[in-house]
Write a protein that holds these residues in place. Structure first.
Motif, mmCIF file in Angstrom:
data_model
loop_
_atom_site.group_PDB
_atom_site.id
_atom_site.type_symbol
_atom_site.label_atom_id
_atom_site.label_comp_id
_atom_site.label_asym_id
_atom_site.label_seq_id
_atom_site.Cartn_x
_atom_site.Cartn_y
_atom_site.Cartn_z
ATOM 1 N N PRO A 1 0.822 -1.224 0.000
ATOM 2 C CA PRO A 1 0.000 0.000 0.000
ATOM 3 C C PRO A 1 0.849 1.265 0.000
ATOM 4 O O PRO A 1 1.796 1.391 0.792
ATOM 5 N N GLY A 2 0.530 2.170 -0.893
ATOM 6 C CA GLY A 2 1.220 3.440 -0.960
ATOM 7 C C GLY A 2 2.524 3.426 -1.719
ATOM 8 O O GLY A 2 3.185 4.461 -1.845
ATOM 9 N N LYS A 3 2.900 2.268 -2.232
ATOM 10 C CA LYS A 3 4.160 2.165 -2.975
ATOM 11 C C LYS A 3 3.890 1.711 -4.399
ATOM 12 O O LYS A 3 2.868 1.099 -4.691
ATOM 13 N N GLU A 4 4.854 2.009 -5.259
ATOM 14 C CA GLU A 4 4.728 1.577 -6.635
ATOM 15 C C GLU A 4 5.010 0.078 -6.758
ATOM 16 O O GLU A 4 5.743 -0.497 -5.940
ATOM 17 N N ARG A 5 4.424 -0.491 -7.771
ATOM 18 C CA ARG A 5 4.681 -1.895 -8.050
ATOM 19 C C ARG A 5 6.147 -2.048 -8.487
ATOM 20 O O ARG A 5 6.630 -1.280 -9.316
ATOM 21 N N GLU A 6 6.835 -3.040 -7.920
ATOM 22 C CA GLU A 6 8.247 -3.226 -8.240
ATOM 23 C C GLU A 6 8.499 -4.605 -8.820
ATOM 24 O O GLU A 6 7.856 -5.595 -8.427
#
Length: 121
Positions: free
Chosen positions: A41-46
């Motif tokens: 949540p709140g982060k870009e897909r890596e």
């Protein structure tokens, strides 16, 4: 037309292992690569790992020596073996495939629905 279905996620303790699977089905002509991504949540897909049709694989630095990506081209399936899991590996893991469908020369990217991996401390 094309579906990617992941399985194998779940809850595991720190240091444990899980094996994710991703099956691609549908009107597939050929697959160039299959990849695993993760997102919190709140982060870009890596990008976590990628397996290419030539047999090469790539990994994010954070998972090298712990995760192994592999594929079965005959089954249009990719696997992600995750060992020595850490709480920071907790995320939704997504499978993607770069492929061509019958009747279309263009490469397209498809995504699965994601599977939750939770590592407890």
């Amino acid at each position: 037309q094309v579906q990617l279905v992941e399985s194998g996620g779940g809850l595991v303790q720190t240091g444990g292992s899980l094996r994710l699977s991703c099956v691609a089905s549908g009107n597939i002509f050929n697959i160039d690569s299959m990849s695993w991504y993760r997102q919190t949540p709140g982060k870009e897909r890596e990008l976590v790992a990628r397996f290419s049709s030539g047999g090469t694989s790539d990994y994010a630095d954070s998972v090298k020596d712990r995760f192994t990506v592999s594929g079965d081209e005959a089954k249009n399936t990719a696997y992600l073996q995750m060992n020595s899991l850490k709480p920071e590996d907790t995320a939704v893991y997504y499978c993607s495939a770069r492929l061509r469908v019958w009747g279309n020369r263009n490469w397209e990217t498809y995504w699965g629905q994601g599977t939750q991996v939770t590592v407890s401390s």
